[in-house]
Scaffold this motif. Structure first.
Motif, PDB file in Angstrom:
ATOM      1  N   LEU A  21       0.670  -0.967  -0.146  1.00  0.00           N
ATOM      2  CA  LEU A  21      -0.394  -0.297  -0.426  1.00  0.00           C
ATOM      3  C   LEU A  21       1.176   1.340  -0.020  1.00  0.00           C
ATOM      4  CD1 LEU A  21      -3.044  -1.109   2.237  1.00  0.00           C
ATOM      5  CD2 LEU A  21      -3.223  -0.113  -0.274  1.00  0.00           C
ATOM      6  N   GLU A  22       1.855   1.103   0.752  1.00  0.00           N
ATOM      7  CA  GLU A  22       3.133   2.234   0.639  1.00  0.00           C
ATOM      8  C   GLU A  22       3.302   2.838  -0.631  1.00  0.00           C
ATOM      9  OE1 GLU A  22       6.779   1.906   3.384  1.00  0.00           O
ATOM     10  OE2 GLU A  22       4.888   1.230   4.786  1.00  0.00           O
ATOM     11  N   GLN A  23       3.342   1.637  -1.474  1.00  0.00           N
ATOM     12  CA  GLN A  23       3.858   1.974  -2.872  1.00  0.00           C
ATOM     13  C   GLN A  23       2.543   2.619  -3.885  1.00  0.00           C
ATOM     14  OE1 GLN A  23       7.022   1.124  -3.784  1.00  0.00           O
ATOM     15  NE2 GLN A  23       6.525   0.757  -1.428  1.00  0.00           N
ATOM     16  N   VAL A  24       1.933   2.774  -3.168  1.00  0.00           N
ATOM     17  CA  VAL A  24       0.850   3.205  -4.255  1.00  0.00           C
ATOM     18  C   VAL A  24       0.470   4.587  -4.209  1.00  0.00           C
ATOM     19  CG1 VAL A  24      -2.319   3.350  -4.282  1.00  0.00           C
ATOM     20  CG2 VAL A  24      -1.017   1.394  -3.653  1.00  0.00           C
ATOM     21  N   PRO A  25       1.205   5.404  -5.421  1.00  0.00           N
ATOM     22  CA  PRO A  25       1.432   6.772  -5.645  1.00  0.00           C
ATOM     23  C   PRO A  25      -0.451   7.232  -5.459  1.00  0.00           C
ATOM     24  CG  PRO A  25       1.287   5.569  -7.520  1.00  0.00           C
ATOM     25  CD  PRO A  25       1.193   4.117  -6.972  1.00  0.00           C
ATOM     26  N   ASP A  26      -1.054   6.909  -5.848  1.00  0.00           N
ATOM     27  CA  ASP A  26      -2.694   8.098  -5.222  1.00  0.00           C
ATOM     28  C   ASP A  26      -2.931   8.331  -4.132  1.00  0.00           C
ATOM     29  OD1 ASP A  26      -4.766   9.673  -7.245  1.00  0.00           O
ATOM     30  OD2 ASP A  26      -5.217   8.716  -4.973  1.00  0.00           O
ATOM     31  N   VAL A  27      -2.616   9.253  -3.733  1.00  0.00           N
ATOM     32  CA  VAL A  27      -2.621   9.656  -1.425  1.00  0.00           C
ATOM     33  C   VAL A  27      -4.046   8.331  -1.840  1.00  0.00           C
ATOM     34  CG1 VAL A  27      -2.516  10.912   0.225  1.00  0.00           C
ATOM     35  CG2 VAL A  27      -1.098  11.049  -2.286  1.00  0.00           C
ATOM     36  N   SER A  28      -4.734   9.368  -2.282  1.00  0.00           N
ATOM     37  CA  SER A  28      -6.374   8.926  -1.932  1.00  0.00           C
ATOM     38  C   SER A  28      -6.617   8.252  -2.170  1.00  0.00           C
ATOM     39  CB  SER A  28      -7.773  10.096  -2.763  1.00  0.00           C
ATOM     40  OG  SER A  28      -8.359   8.977  -3.193  1.00  0.00           O
ATOM     41  N   LEU A  29      -6.434   6.716  -3.021  1.00  0.00           N
ATOM     42  CA  LEU A  29      -6.476   4.644  -3.238  1.00  0.00           C
ATOM     43  C   LEU A  29      -5.518   4.469  -1.916  1.00  0.00           C
ATOM     44  CD1 LEU A  29      -7.813   3.300  -5.051  1.00  0.00           C
ATOM     45  CD2 LEU A  29      -5.719   3.047  -6.282  1.00  0.00           C
ATOM     46  N   ARG A  30      -4.698   4.935  -1.466  1.00  0.00           N
ATOM     47  CA  ARG A  30      -3.643   4.546  -0.682  1.00  0.00           C
ATOM     48  C   ARG A  30      -3.977   4.609   0.619  1.00  0.00           C
ATOM     49  NH1 ARG A  30       0.458   7.833   0.758  1.00  0.00           N
ATOM     50  NH2 ARG A  30       0.897   7.320  -1.605  1.00  0.00           N
ATOM     51  N   ALA A  31      -4.850   6.066   0.974  1.00  0.00           N
ATOM     52  CA  ALA A  31      -6.063   6.223   1.817  1.00  0.00           C
ATOM     53  C   ALA A  31      -6.973   4.587   2.604  1.00  0.00           C
ATOM     54  CB  ALA A  31      -6.335   7.571   2.363  1.00  0.00           C
ATOM     55  N   SER A  32      -7.346   5.519   1.065  1.00  0.00           N
ATOM     56  CA  SER A  32      -8.322   4.240   1.801  1.00  0.00           C
ATOM     57  C   SER A  32      -8.421   2.688   1.429  1.00  0.00           C
ATOM     58  CB  SER A  32      -9.828   4.383   0.390  1.00  0.00           C
ATOM     59  OG  SER A  32      -9.634   4.503  -0.946  1.00  0.00           O
ATOM     60  N   GLY A  33      -7.477   2.730   0.874  1.00  0.00           N
ATOM     61  CA  GLY A  33      -6.575   0.697   1.226  1.00  0.00           C
ATOM     62  C   GLY A  33      -6.314   0.551   1.868  1.00  0.00           C
ATOM     63  N   TYR A  34      -6.099   1.423   3.633  1.00  0.00           N
ATOM     64  CA  TYR A  34      -5.284   1.209   4.560  1.00  0.00           C
ATOM     65  C   TYR A  34      -7.146   0.823   5.570  1.00  0.00           C
ATOM     66  CZ  TYR A  34      -0.306   1.841   4.357  1.00  0.00           C
ATOM     67  OH  TYR A  34       0.668   1.706   3.823  1.00  0.00           O
ATOM     68  N   VAL A  35      -7.711   2.187   4.554  1.00  0.00           N
ATOM     69  CA  VAL A  35      -8.879   2.205   6.076  1.00  0.00           C
ATOM     70  C   VAL A  35      -9.970   1.110   5.545  1.00  0.00           C
ATOM     71  CG1 VAL A  35     -11.295   2.628   6.440  1.00  0.00           C
ATOM     72  CG2 VAL A  35      -9.186   4.611   6.393  1.00  0.00           C
ATOM     73  N   HIS A  36     -10.222   0.841   4.695  1.00  0.00           N
ATOM     74  CA  HIS A  36     -10.768  -0.594   3.792  1.00  0.00           C
ATOM     75  C   HIS A  36      -9.913  -1.713   4.704  1.00  0.00           C
ATOM     76  CE1 HIS A  36     -14.351  -2.865   1.966  1.00  0.00           C
ATOM     77  NE2 HIS A  36     -13.229  -3.670   1.035  1.00  0.00           N
ATOM     78  N   PHE A  38      -7.773  -2.407   6.039  1.00  0.00           N
ATOM     79  CA  PHE A  38      -7.683  -3.336   7.586  1.00  0.00           C
ATOM     80  C   PHE A  38      -8.987  -3.030   8.641  1.00  0.00           C
ATOM     81  CE2 PHE A  38      -2.625  -2.202   8.996  1.00  0.00           C
ATOM     82  CZ  PHE A  38      -2.562  -2.278   7.825  1.00  0.00           C
ATOM     83  N   GLY A  39      -9.421  -2.119   8.285  1.00  0.00           N
ATOM     84  CA  GLY A  39     -10.998  -2.503   8.524  1.00  0.00           C
ATOM     85  C   GLY A  39     -11.648  -3.849   7.966  1.00  0.00           C
ATOM     86  N   ALA A  59      -8.394 -13.520   9.371  1.00  0.00           N
ATOM     87  CA  ALA A  59      -7.482 -12.061   9.231  1.00  0.00           C
ATOM     88  C   ALA A  59      -6.762 -12.395   8.368  1.00  0.00           C
ATOM     89  CB  ALA A  59      -6.671 -12.297  10.018  1.00  0.00           C
ATOM     90  N   VAL A  60      -6.164 -12.737   7.250  1.00  0.00           N
ATOM     91  CA  VAL A  60      -5.102 -12.828   6.474  1.00  0.00           C
ATOM     92  C   VAL A  60      -5.890 -12.785   5.086  1.00  0.00           C
ATOM     93  CG1 VAL A  60      -3.389 -14.548   5.004  1.00  0.00           C
ATOM     94  CG2 VAL A  60      -3.396 -14.249   7.344  1.00  0.00           C
ATOM     95  N   ALA A  61      -6.875 -13.253   5.099  1.00  0.00           N
ATOM     96  CA  ALA A  61      -7.785 -12.630   3.932  1.00  0.00           C
ATOM     97  C   ALA A  61      -8.510 -11.531   3.757  1.00  0.00           C
ATOM     98  CB  ALA A  61      -9.082 -14.020   3.541  1.00  0.00           C
ATOM     99  N   GLY A  62      -8.986 -11.328   5.190  1.00  0.00           N
ATOM    100  CA  GLY A  62      -8.873  -9.765   5.588  1.00  0.00           C
ATOM    101  C   GLY A  62      -8.033  -9.371   4.353  1.00  0.00           C
ATOM    102  N   TYR A  63      -6.460  -9.230   5.203  1.00  0.00           N
ATOM    103  CA  TYR A  63      -5.442  -8.068   4.865  1.00  0.00           C
ATOM    104  C   TYR A  63      -5.202  -8.164   2.983  1.00  0.00           C
ATOM    105  CZ  TYR A  63      -4.236  -7.061   9.338  1.00  0.00           C
ATOM    106  OH  TYR A  63      -4.364  -6.250  10.629  1.00  0.00           O
ATOM    107  N   LEU A  64      -5.955  -9.459   2.701  1.00  0.00           N
ATOM    108  CA  LEU A  64      -5.265  -9.380   1.292  1.00  0.00           C
ATOM    109  C   LEU A  64      -6.536 -10.184   0.174  1.00  0.00           C
ATOM    110  CD1 LEU A  64      -2.408 -13.300   1.444  1.00  0.00           C
ATOM    111  CD2 LEU A  64      -1.542 -10.420   0.559  1.00  0.00           C
TER     112      LEU A  64
END
Ligand code: FE2
Length: 158
Positions: A21-36, A38-39, A59-64
Motif C-alpha cells: 500500500l505504501e507504494q500506491v502513488p495516488d494518496v486517496s487510493l492509498r488512504a482508502s486502501g488502508y482504511v478498507h 485493515f477494517g 485475518a489474512v484473507a481480510g488483509y489480502l
C-alpha cells in the motif's frame, strides 16, 4: 491469555500488505486502501471469533482480499486476480501450508459473489467486506450490501 493464535503470521501478512500500500502513488487510493483493508481484516477476526472459525486465516484473507484493486487502481475481476496474488504472497512467506493457502485463495476468489453462499471462511470475508462498508458509512447501506447487512444485524442482536 494464550489464545493459540500465531500473531506472527498475521503480522507478517500485515507488513507485506502495508508495504504494498505504501507504494500506491495516488494518496486517496492509498488512504482508502488502508482504511478498507485493515477494517475488513478486523471485521474478519470478529466474525471468526463469533462463528468459531479460523481467526488467523480470516485475518489474512481480510488483509489480502482487495490487494489487486489497491495496487493497480483497477477493480475489474479483482477477486480472481487478488486470489492469485494472495497465493503467491502466502507461498513466498513459507509460513502457510498448501491447505491454508487454498482456503485463503477460495475466500478471496469468491468474495465478490455476495449473492451466493460458499464455505465458512468465504462467507466471513464477504460479510466482513459488507460490515466495513456499513460501519464506515453508517448512514448508507447500498442495495448490494443490504441483505447481508440485515443478516449481520440479526447475528449481532442489533
Ligand atoms: Fe473489499
Amino acid at each position: 491469555m494464550d489464545t493459540g493464535i500465531r500473531t506472527d503470521r498475521i503480522e507478517a501478512v500485515r507488513e507485506i500488505v502495508s508495504g504494498m500500500l505504501e507504494q500506491v502513488p495516488d494518496v486517496s487510493l492509498r488512504a482508502s486502501g488502508y482504511v478498507h483493508i485493515f477494517g475488513v481484516a478486523d471485521a474478519c477476526v470478529l466474525l471468526a471469533m463469533k462463528r468459531d472459525e479460523d481467526i488467523e486465516l480470516a485475518a489474512v484473507a481480510g488483509y489480502l482480499h482487495d490487494i489487486a484493486t489497491y495496487t493497480t487502481g483497477i477493480s475489474a475481476d479483482h477477486a480472481r486476480r487478488g486470489a492469485g496474488m494472495a497465493r503467491s504472497i502466502l507461498s513466498r512467506t513459507g509460513l502457510f501450508s498448501e491447505e491454508e493457502i487454498k482456503t485463503v485463495f477460495s475466500a478471496i476468489f469468491y468474495h465478490s459473489n455476495k449473492k451466493e453462499i460458499h464455505g465458512p471462511l468465504d462467507e466471513i470475508l464477504k460479510d466482513a467486506d459488507v460490515m466495513q462498508h456499513c460501519l464506515f458509512d453508517p448512514g448508507y447501506v447500498s442495495k448490494k450490501d443490504r441483505e447481508r447487512f440485515e443478516g449481520l444485524c440479526e447475528e449481532f442482536g442489533l
